[in-house]
Motif scaffolding. Structure first.
Motif, PDB file in Angstrom:
ATOM      1  N   GLN A 216       0.818  -1.214   0.000  1.00 39.85           N
ATOM      2  CA  GLN A 216       0.000   0.000   0.000  1.00 39.85           C
ATOM      3  C   GLN A 216       0.850   1.262   0.000  1.00 39.85           C
ATOM      4  N   ILE A 217       1.897   1.256   0.819  1.00 38.35           N
ATOM      5  CA  ILE A 217       2.760   2.425   0.902  1.00 38.35           C
ATOM      6  C   ILE A 217       3.631   2.526  -0.348  1.00 38.35           C
ATOM      7  N   GLY A 218       4.033   1.376  -0.898  1.00 34.03           N
ATOM      8  CA  GLY A 218       4.780   1.381  -2.149  1.00 34.03           C
ATOM      9  C   GLY A 218       3.981   2.003  -3.281  1.00 34.03           C
ATOM     10  N   VAL A 219       2.712   1.638  -3.395  1.00 35.73           N
ATOM     11  CA  VAL A 219       1.841   2.207  -4.427  1.00 35.73           C
ATOM     12  C   VAL A 219       1.620   3.698  -4.165  1.00 35.73           C
ATOM     13  N   ALA A 220       1.436   4.066  -2.893  1.00 30.58           N
ATOM     14  CA  ALA A 220       1.246   5.486  -2.548  1.00 30.58           C
ATOM     15  C   ALA A 220       2.468   6.308  -2.936  1.00 30.58           C
ATOM     16  N   MET A 221       3.667   5.757  -2.703  1.00 31.93           N
ATOM     17  CA  MET A 221       4.898   6.460  -3.063  1.00 31.93           C
ATOM     18  C   MET A 221       4.985   6.655  -4.575  1.00 31.93           C
ATOM     19  N   PHE A 222       4.704   5.601  -5.321  1.00 27.70           N
ATOM     20  CA  PHE A 222       4.761   5.689  -6.786  1.00 27.70           C
ATOM     21  C   PHE A 222       3.727   6.694  -7.302  1.00 27.70           C
ATOM     22  N   ALA A 223       2.537   6.666  -6.719  1.00 23.73           N
ATOM     23  CA  ALA A 223       1.484   7.602  -7.128  1.00 23.73           C
ATOM     24  C   ALA A 223       1.897   9.042  -6.844  1.00 23.73           C
ATOM     25  N   PHE A 224       2.439   9.286  -5.645  1.00 26.14           N
ATOM     26  CA  PHE A 224       2.856  10.652  -5.321  1.00 26.14           C
ATOM     27  C   PHE A 224       3.934  11.136  -6.276  1.00 26.14           C
ATOM     28  N   LEU A 225       4.946  10.311  -6.492  1.00 24.96           N
ATOM     29  CA  LEU A 225       6.087  10.725  -7.308  1.00 24.96           C
ATOM     30  C   LEU A 225       5.666  11.061  -8.734  1.00 24.96           C
ATOM     31  N   THR A 226       4.920  10.178  -9.349  1.00 23.85           N
ATOM     32  CA  THR A 226       4.513  10.404 -10.745  1.00 23.85           C
ATOM     33  C   THR A 226       3.542  11.587 -10.867  1.00 23.85           C
ATOM     34  N   LEU A 227       2.580  11.662  -9.952  1.00 16.93           N
ATOM     35  CA  LEU A 227       1.583  12.735 -10.022  1.00 16.93           C
ATOM     36  C   LEU A 227       2.183  14.095  -9.667  1.00 16.93           C
ATOM     37  N   PHE A 228       3.142  14.107  -8.740  1.00 19.16           N
ATOM     38  CA  PHE A 228       3.800  15.369  -8.390  1.00 19.16           C
ATOM     39  C   PHE A 228       4.579  15.900  -9.592  1.00 19.16           C
ATOM     40  N   ILE A 229       5.256  15.000 -10.300  1.00 18.89           N
ATOM     41  CA  ILE A 229       6.003  15.400 -11.497  1.00 18.89           C
ATOM     42  C   ILE A 229       5.049  15.968 -12.550  1.00 18.89           C
ATOM     43  N   ILE A 230       3.889  15.321 -12.710  1.00 21.41           N
ATOM     44  CA  ILE A 230       2.924  15.760 -13.727  1.00 21.41           C
ATOM     45  C   ILE A 230       2.245  17.072 -13.340  1.00 21.41           C
ATOM     46  N   PHE A 231       1.695  17.122 -12.116  1.00 20.64           N
ATOM     47  CA  PHE A 231       0.872  18.268 -11.730  1.00 20.64           C
ATOM     48  C   PHE A 231       1.678  19.475 -11.256  1.00 20.64           C
ATOM     49  N   LYS A 232       2.802  19.236 -10.592  1.00 14.11           N
ATOM     50  CA  LYS A 232       3.554  20.351 -10.025  1.00 14.11           C
ATOM     51  C   LYS A 232       4.651  20.851 -10.962  1.00 14.11           C
ATOM     52  N   PHE A 237       9.343  19.889 -16.567  1.00 11.50           N
ATOM     53  CA  PHE A 237       9.874  18.691 -15.908  1.00 11.50           C
ATOM     54  C   PHE A 237      11.319  18.385 -16.321  1.00 11.50           C
ATOM     55  N   LYS A 238      11.759  18.835 -17.492  1.00 15.94           N
ATOM     56  CA  LYS A 238      13.134  18.565 -17.926  1.00 15.94           C
ATOM     57  C   LYS A 238      14.148  19.234 -16.998  1.00 15.94           C
ATOM     58  N   LYS A 239      13.729  20.338 -16.383  1.00 18.63           N
ATOM     59  CA  LYS A 239      14.602  21.052 -15.451  1.00 18.63           C
ATOM     60  C   LYS A 239      14.937  20.174 -14.231  1.00 18.63           C
ATOM     61  N   PHE A 240      14.051  19.188 -13.944  1.00 20.64           N
ATOM     62  CA  PHE A 240      14.202  18.365 -12.751  1.00 20.64           C
ATOM     63  C   PHE A 240      14.627  16.922 -13.072  1.00 20.64           C
ATOM     64  N   ASN A 241      15.127  16.710 -14.300  1.00 17.04           N
ATOM     65  CA  ASN A 241      15.466  15.344 -14.713  1.00 17.04           C
ATOM     66  C   ASN A 241      16.452  14.656 -13.770  1.00 17.04           C
ATOM     67  N   LEU A 242      17.454  15.402 -13.318  1.00 17.96           N
ATOM     68  CA  LEU A 242      18.465  14.825 -12.430  1.00 17.96           C
ATOM     69  C   LEU A 242      17.860  14.405 -11.096  1.00 17.96           C
ATOM     70  N   LEU A 243      16.790  15.048 -10.711  1.00 21.63           N
ATOM     71  CA  LEU A 243      16.068  14.684  -9.489  1.00 21.63           C
ATOM     72  C   LEU A 243      15.070  13.566  -9.761  1.00 21.63           C
ATOM     73  N   ASN A 244      14.326  13.683 -10.845  1.00 19.47           N
ATOM     74  CA  ASN A 244      13.210  12.767 -11.103  1.00 19.47           C
ATOM     75  C   ASN A 244      13.633  11.383 -11.580  1.00 19.47           C
ATOM     76  N   ILE A 245      14.544  11.338 -12.544  1.00 22.18           N
ATOM     77  CA  ILE A 245      14.899  10.057 -13.155  1.00 22.18           C
ATOM     78  C   ILE A 245      15.437   9.052 -12.140  1.00 22.18           C
ATOM     79  N   PRO A 246      16.429   9.405 -11.287  1.00 25.50           N
ATOM     80  CA  PRO A 246      16.906   8.425 -10.299  1.00 25.50           C
ATOM     81  C   PRO A 246      15.810   7.987  -9.331  1.00 25.50           C
ATOM     82  N   ASN A 247      14.967   8.932  -8.905  1.00 28.95           N
ATOM     83  CA  ASN A 247      13.921   8.590  -7.945  1.00 28.95           C
ATOM     84  C   ASN A 247      12.836   7.712  -8.558  1.00 28.95           C
ATOM     85  N   VAL A 248      12.463   7.996  -9.798  1.00 33.05           N
ATOM     86  CA  VAL A 248      11.462   7.161 -10.466  1.00 33.05           C
ATOM     87  C   VAL A 248      12.006   5.749 -10.665  1.00 33.05           C
ATOM     88  N   LEU A 249      13.280   5.631 -11.047  1.00 34.01           N
ATOM     89  CA  LEU A 249      13.888   4.317 -11.238  1.00 34.01           C
ATOM     90  C   LEU A 249      13.942   3.523  -9.939  1.00 34.01           C
TER      91      LEU A 249
END
Length: 530
Positions: A216-232, A237-249
């Motif tokens: 449940q928490i794993g799914v919540a983490m994945f949902a937050f990460l992907t949705l935060f990247i999309i909505f916020k 988003f390219k400006k944050f690639n160095l932050l986003n790509i490692p965390n998404v992986l």
């Protein structure tokens, strides 16, 4: 040069001193919360499979392990066995639960009181980050909400070590991650100087510990990460690639390791009827149950508070929205009337609870998206959807237990705190006082609930402690019968061995007592109960 260095040091120390003074009252509030939690947790004991987990006898038997004396290799073998036959939830059990329970419940629950205190602290920091406002009432509100948690969730989720390690402890790295991720994103947007790689390293560790914890928490983490990247982050988003790509992986790999554990499929196959259903069939079977879990009587108070504070927020900030005032007022009035009717009727017609659950999610969800977008607080959407994801991911689970609502409950706490803080912003004194007076009845109810739970566990504390000491002193005993004592009130605590005989095996293993020893349970409270 030396003079300048001293001046810089003096200015630095002065600024730190000022910061401490400014936040002293917040520190005192959180310290009081910790003291109360510590007093409660001090009374808790080991229950049910706690003994089996701590002695590595849960699911297997090893003659090489004497009591709780095992080495790293034996712990690793146990983890592999659990991963292959039971599920992927091995990280927190092997790193925290098992090592701490070797020494009894005391150390484990003392640390848990610290964990829960910091969960409240970082929810508060998330609220502050989103609303851009500090208010002393928020940590107090969070603790009041905690006191309103029903005994069903406390007994089977928070105050049971083998459950809390999965449903409560991983919430801490998740909420720290959410706060730091939002903070770092803001710093990058504002082009502030920051130790980027240190931030990234901390985020990746938190990401792993949160995601590779429990489904449940794993799914919540994945949902937050992907949705935060999309909505916020949106188009930038390219400006944050160095932050986003490692965390998404890291998030994807951790979640895959958790969900694709062979033990998950092995357990799924034990429920032949559920396993034979198609994906749609599983969703259709479990969705009504999950909606009823969210809107069950134990959850009503939280859903009611969230609904009210959010609708009041809509009304207060109606001028900031591009929706006509009349539409806001009429739709809210109609929804509140519908809510009251559904609450009254669902006791007699179960289907009404399911229908209302769907309507509530659609209505509140749509308005929350409108509010977040037009108020430029898009961080609210990922948090809200992550909370829903933490409960609705169970649509493909063969078992939906009561404690599965706990991660969702803490997300609800965060949303309630966000909207209360929004109401407090730029409000006149009379409005703030009205909020405080409205909170007072909930505070009294919370204090009453807490006292009931505290006194219940306190009544059992002496017996639980005595039994533990008796068994500890019988390590390697040659006696064939050991006399133990039944608890005063078994509704406080999970199953005991005289209620569930299968626990005997784990207890004997934990205390290194031969398996042919029997327990003689004496009920000294029988006359009191009569």
């Amino acid at each position: 040069m030396i003079r300048n260095s001293f001046e810089k040091l003096e200015n630095f120390l002065q600024s730190k001193k000022q910061k401490i003074n400014d936040n002293l009252h917040y520190f005192l509030v959180f310290f009081v919360i910790f003291v109360i939690l510590f007093a409660m947790h001090h009374l808790l004991a080991m229950y049910f499979d706690d003994f089996g987990n701590a002695s590595l006898s849960y699911g297997q038997s090893s003659e090489d392990i004497i009591g709780t004396n095992y080495n790293f290799t034996q712990l690793w073998e146990w983890c592999k066995m659990i991963y292959m036959t039971w599920g992927g939830r091995i990280l927190w059990a092997s790193v925290f639960l098992i090592p701490l329970l070797k020494f009894g419940a005391g150390i484990y629950f003392a640390i848990q009181s610290v964990v829960i205190t910091f969960i409240f602290y970082f929810i508060y920091k998330i609220v502050e980050q989103i609303t851009k406002q500090k208010h002393l009432l928020i940590p107090i509100v969070l603790f009041i909400l905690y006191g309103l948690i029903h005994m069903t969730f406390l007994r089977h989720g928070i105050y049971w070590a083998s459950a809390s390690i999965l449903y409560i402890w991983p919430l801490l790295p998740m909420f720290i991650f959410i706060y730091l991720y939002m903070k770092l994103t803001e710093k990058i947007e504002n082009k502030e100087k920051v130790n980027y790689y240190l931030y990234l390293l901390v985020l990746l560790v938190l990401n792993f510990f949160a995601t590779f914890s429990q489904e449940q928490i794993g799914v919540a983490m994945f949902a937050f990460l992907t949705l935060f990247i999309i909505f916020k982050q949106g188009k930038n988003f390219k400006k944050f690639n160095l932050l986003n790509i490692p965390n998404v992986l890291v998030c994807i790999i951790s979640l895959a390791l958790l969900l694709l554990a062979p033990g998950n499929f092995a357990r799924m196959d034990t429920n032949v009827e559920f396993a034979s259903l198609s994906l749609i069939g599983k969703v259709m079977k479990n969705l009504p149950s999950l909606l009823l879990v969210i809107f069950r009587s134990e959850m009503t108070i939280f859903m009611m508070i969230l609904t009210l504070v959010f609708l009041v927020c809509l009304i207060k900030y109606r001028q900031d929205l591009t929706i006509k005032n009349r539409t806001i007022y009429l739709s809210n009035i109609l929804f509140l009337i519908l809510s009251v009717l559904c609450v009254l009727l669902q006791k007699h017609f179960k289907i009404i609870g399911v229908v209302y659950g769907i309507l509530w999610i659609l209505y509140i969800g749509i308005w929350m998206i409108i509010y977040s977008y037009q108020k430029k607080k898009m961080e609210i959407i990922p948090i809200a959807i992550s909370g829903c994801g933490s409960i609705f991911c169970l649509v493909v689970s063969p078992v939906v237990g009561g404690r599965t609502a706990l991660p969702f409950i803490f997300f609800i706490f965060a949303l309630i705190a966000i909207f209360i803080n929004e109401l407090l912003k730029d409000s006149k004194l009379y409005f703030v006082l009205a909020i405080v007076f409205t909170i007072c009845p909930f505070a009294l109810k919370s204090a009453y609930n807490f006292s009931i739970v505290y006194n219940g566990y306190l009544a059992n504390y002496a017996i639980e402690r005595l039994n533990y000491d008796i068994l500890k002193n019988h390590n390697g005993t040659t006696e064939k019968v050991i006399t133990l004592y039944k608890s005063k009130d078994t509704s406080f605590g999970v199953s005991r061995a005289y209620e569930e005989p299968s626990i005997n095996y784990w207890m004997l293993e934990y205390f290194n007592i031969p398996q042919d020893v029997e327990f003689n349970w004496v009920d000294i409270y029988e006359e009191v109960r009569k």
